[in-house]
Design a protein around this motif. Structure first.
Motif, PDB file in Angstrom:
ATOM      1  N   THR A 151       1.125   6.383 -10.180  1.00  0.00           N
ATOM      2  CA  THR A 151      -0.089   6.725 -10.925  1.00  0.00           C
ATOM      3  C   THR A 151      -0.400   5.721 -12.021  1.00  0.00           C
ATOM      4  O   THR A 151      -1.480   5.754 -12.599  1.00  0.00           O
ATOM      5  CB  THR A 151       0.055   8.120 -11.571  1.00  0.00           C
ATOM      6  OG1 THR A 151       1.214   8.122 -12.427  1.00  0.00           O
ATOM      7  CG2 THR A 151       0.214   9.193 -10.504  1.00  0.00           C
TER       8      THR A 151
ATOM      9  N   LYS B 152       0.829  -1.206   0.000  1.00  0.00           N
ATOM     10  CA  LYS B 152       0.000   0.000   0.000  1.00  0.00           C
ATOM     11  C   LYS B 152       0.859   1.249   0.000  1.00  0.00           C
ATOM     12  O   LYS B 152       0.601   2.200  -0.755  1.00  0.00           O
ATOM     13  CB  LYS B 152      -0.915  -0.018   1.233  1.00  0.00           C
ATOM     14  CG  LYS B 152      -1.898   1.150   1.293  1.00  0.00           C
ATOM     15  CD  LYS B 152      -2.933   1.059   0.190  1.00  0.00           C
ATOM     16  CE  LYS B 152      -4.003   2.127   0.349  1.00  0.00           C
ATOM     17  NZ  LYS B 152      -4.989   2.095  -0.748  1.00  0.00           N
TER      18      LYS B 152
ATOM     19  N   THR C 193      -6.879  -1.018  -3.150  1.00  0.00           N
ATOM     20  CA  THR C 193      -7.387  -0.975  -1.779  1.00  0.00           C
ATOM     21  C   THR C 193      -6.528  -1.816  -0.835  1.00  0.00           C
ATOM     22  O   THR C 193      -5.659  -2.584  -1.274  1.00  0.00           O
ATOM     23  CB  THR C 193      -8.827  -1.507  -1.736  1.00  0.00           C
ATOM     24  OG1 THR C 193      -8.805  -2.903  -2.078  1.00  0.00           O
ATOM     25  CG2 THR C 193      -9.727  -0.757  -2.718  1.00  0.00           C
TER      26      THR C 193
ATOM     27  N   LYS D 283      -5.879  -1.302 -13.668  1.00  0.00           N
ATOM     28  CA  LYS D 283      -6.337  -0.541 -12.508  1.00  0.00           C
ATOM     29  C   LYS D 283      -5.213   0.332 -11.956  1.00  0.00           C
ATOM     30  O   LYS D 283      -4.082  -0.119 -11.768  1.00  0.00           O
ATOM     31  CB  LYS D 283      -6.838  -1.476 -11.417  1.00  0.00           C
ATOM     32  CG  LYS D 283      -7.413  -0.752 -10.199  1.00  0.00           C
ATOM     33  CD  LYS D 283      -8.116  -1.712  -9.250  1.00  0.00           C
ATOM     34  CE  LYS D 283      -8.713  -0.973  -8.055  1.00  0.00           C
ATOM     35  NZ  LYS D 283      -9.498  -1.856  -7.187  1.00  0.00           N
ATOM     36  N   SER D 284      -5.518   1.587 -11.689  1.00  0.00           N
ATOM     37  CA  SER D 284      -4.513   2.522 -11.189  1.00  0.00           C
ATOM     38  C   SER D 284      -4.001   2.106  -9.819  1.00  0.00           C
ATOM     39  O   SER D 284      -4.782   1.698  -8.944  1.00  0.00           O
ATOM     40  CB  SER D 284      -5.119   3.930 -11.090  1.00  0.00           C
ATOM     41  OG  SER D 284      -4.243   4.804 -10.399  1.00  0.00           O
TER      42      SER D 284
ATOM     43  N   LYS E  29      -3.105   3.953  -7.528  1.00  0.00           N
ATOM     44  CA  LYS E  29      -3.688   4.831  -6.517  1.00  0.00           C
ATOM     45  C   LYS E  29      -5.060   4.339  -6.049  1.00  0.00           C
ATOM     46  O   LYS E  29      -5.541   4.723  -4.987  1.00  0.00           O
ATOM     47  CB  LYS E  29      -3.801   6.262  -7.058  1.00  0.00           C
ATOM     48  CG  LYS E  29      -2.467   7.003  -7.118  1.00  0.00           C
ATOM     49  CD  LYS E  29      -2.685   8.453  -7.486  1.00  0.00           C
ATOM     50  CE  LYS E  29      -1.394   9.245  -7.418  1.00  0.00           C
ATOM     51  NZ  LYS E  29      -0.851   9.342  -6.056  1.00  0.00           N
ATOM     52  N   LYS E  30      -5.703   3.475  -6.837  1.00  0.00           N
ATOM     53  CA  LYS E  30      -7.022   2.972  -6.484  1.00  0.00           C
ATOM     54  C   LYS E  30      -6.973   1.569  -5.875  1.00  0.00           C
ATOM     55  O   LYS E  30      -8.015   0.966  -5.591  1.00  0.00           O
ATOM     56  CB  LYS E  30      -7.929   2.972  -7.717  1.00  0.00           C
ATOM     57  CG  LYS E  30      -8.230   4.373  -8.242  1.00  0.00           C
ATOM     58  CD  LYS E  30      -9.179   4.331  -9.421  1.00  0.00           C
ATOM     59  CE  LYS E  30      -9.513   5.745  -9.909  1.00  0.00           C
ATOM     60  NZ  LYS E  30     -10.443   5.720 -11.060  1.00  0.00           N
TER      61      LYS E  30
ATOM     62  N   ARG F 159     -11.922  -3.280 -12.705  1.00  0.00           N
ATOM     63  CA  ARG F 159     -11.071  -2.092 -12.716  1.00  0.00           C
ATOM     64  C   ARG F 159     -11.500  -1.112 -11.635  1.00  0.00           C
ATOM     65  O   ARG F 159     -10.698  -0.355 -11.147  1.00  0.00           O
ATOM     66  CB  ARG F 159     -11.143  -1.431 -14.090  1.00  0.00           C
ATOM     67  CG  ARG F 159     -10.065  -0.379 -14.321  1.00  0.00           C
ATOM     68  CD  ARG F 159      -9.998  -0.027 -15.791  1.00  0.00           C
ATOM     69  NE  ARG F 159      -8.946   0.935 -16.066  1.00  0.00           N
ATOM     70  CZ  ARG F 159      -8.643   1.385 -17.269  1.00  0.00           C
ATOM     71  NH1 ARG F 159      -9.302   0.922 -18.320  1.00  0.00           N
ATOM     72  NH2 ARG F 159      -7.679   2.273 -17.470  1.00  0.00           N
TER      73      ARG F 159
ATOM     74  N   LYS G 148       0.701   3.692  -3.425  1.00  0.00           N
ATOM     75  CA  LYS G 148      -0.028   4.955  -3.340  1.00  0.00           C
ATOM     76  C   LYS G 148       0.761   6.117  -3.933  1.00  0.00           C
ATOM     77  O   LYS G 148       0.191   7.169  -4.221  1.00  0.00           O
ATOM     78  CB  LYS G 148      -0.404   5.257  -1.890  1.00  0.00           C
ATOM     79  CG  LYS G 148       0.752   5.680  -1.004  1.00  0.00           C
ATOM     80  CD  LYS G 148       0.255   5.973   0.401  1.00  0.00           C
ATOM     81  CE  LYS G 148       1.366   6.509   1.309  1.00  0.00           C
ATOM     82  NZ  LYS G 148       0.875   6.789   2.669  1.00  0.00           N
TER      83      LYS G 148
ATOM     84  N   ASN H 103      -7.092  -5.324  -1.763  1.00  0.00           N
ATOM     85  CA  ASN H 103      -6.299  -5.662  -2.945  1.00  0.00           C
ATOM     86  C   ASN H 103      -4.861  -5.995  -2.570  1.00  0.00           C
ATOM     87  O   ASN H 103      -4.262  -6.931  -3.106  1.00  0.00           O
ATOM     88  CB  ASN H 103      -6.288  -4.503  -3.948  1.00  0.00           C
ATOM     89  CG  ASN H 103      -7.598  -4.264  -4.649  1.00  0.00           C
ATOM     90  OD1 ASN H 103      -7.867  -3.135  -5.079  1.00  0.00           O
ATOM     91  ND2 ASN H 103      -8.406  -5.302  -4.789  1.00  0.00           N
TER      92      ASN H 103
END
Length: 271
Positions: free
Chosen positions: A152, A145, A192, A186-187, A189-190, A271, A149, A195
């Motif tokens: 991008t 994480k 979780t 999937k970015s 930054k997204k 995504r 984060k 994830n």
């Protein structure tokens, strides 16, 4: 390029074949394979024994008596364990003549592979700016994480980044994304917390299974040593364009992500 399971398979096979053998002589037939001075490379290797066998990311580490011999196979590198009377083809570039009368031959059609000799005192945890190994205690969901984060780009691109986690390439990145149930685009930054938990588990499960089966032979790196990579029989998505997803029967598609051909299931991977 061979990925972690293929490199691990090559390493384990060579350990069985050449452990404790002394290097009696070395022939270098293409100097650029060697990083640094060829004469110094030979001087440091001759008289040394292959004592231990380790891997760091996609690098083979041969632990000698006093040094570490590092080998990176790059695109086409292969090792052959041969008798001295076997013909030498034009793609054999380095030959280690061993104390048992056998030869360890390095073949590289494209000549991209490299070898270098290092001091034993080197800190392998920081070797070549590689990230943690998939089974290191430091490779945790919290670590993932924190790393992701700041990025991008797509999650697949991060998996291919050797400074994030060492050893993953294109085949296994596709398989890890599938196990996570995540679209490879999937970015970061997204991504979780859940994830990230799935990422650690999927990475370890996928690579462990691949090692157990000797890697893949989609492009062969291990067959020269008599090993057949059987993981390709269990891939869920990679290389399975227009075949049906093993989970939902949706047709697998191929796109480009992080400049690499990428396979995924549009239904199972969100995504």
């Amino acid at each position: 390029m061979p990925e972690l399971p293929e490199v691990e398979t090559v390493l384990r096979t060579l350990e069985f074949q050449i452990k404790n053998q002394e290097i009696k002589e070395i022939e270098v037939l293409w100097n650029k394979i060697i990083v640094g001075d060829v004469a110094e490379f030979k001087k440091k290797c001759i008289g040394q024994h292959f004592r231990d066998f380790k891997r760091r990311g996609k690098y083979l580490l041969f632990i000698l008596d006093d040094f570490i011999l590092v080998s990176h196979l790059r695109m086409e590198g292969k090792y052959f364990y041969s008798t001295s009377d076997e013909a030498i083809n034009k793609h054999i570039h380095v030959i280690f003549k061993l104390s048992n009368g056998m030869e360890l031959r390095y073949q590289d059609t494209r000549k991209f592979g490299r070898m270098e000799i290092l001091n034993k005192e080197i800190d392998l945890s920081k070797f070549k700016n590689l990230g943690p190994e998939p089974w290191d205690e430091s490779f945790t969901p919290a670590y993932c994480k924190q790393f992701l984060k700041k990025r991008t780009g797509p999650i697949k691109g991060a998996l291919l980044d050797q400074s994030f986690v060492a050893g993953i390439g294109n085949i296994y990145a596709d398989e890890i994304c599938f196990k996570m149930g995540v679209d490879p685009r999937k970015s970061c930054k997204k991504i979780t917390n859940k994830n990230c938990e799935d990422l650690v588990q999927a990475t370890r499960e996928t690579l462990s299974r691949a090692i157990e089966l000797g890697g893949t032979t989609i492009r062969s790196y291990t067959s020269s040593l008599g090993i057949t990579g059987r993981f390709q029989l269990e891939v869920n998505v990679h290389g399975r364009l227009k075949e049906h997803c093993p989970q939902c029967d949706t047709e697998i598609v191929k796109i480009r992500v992080a400049t690499r051909g990428t396979y995924y299931c549009p239904h199972c991977q969100k995504r």
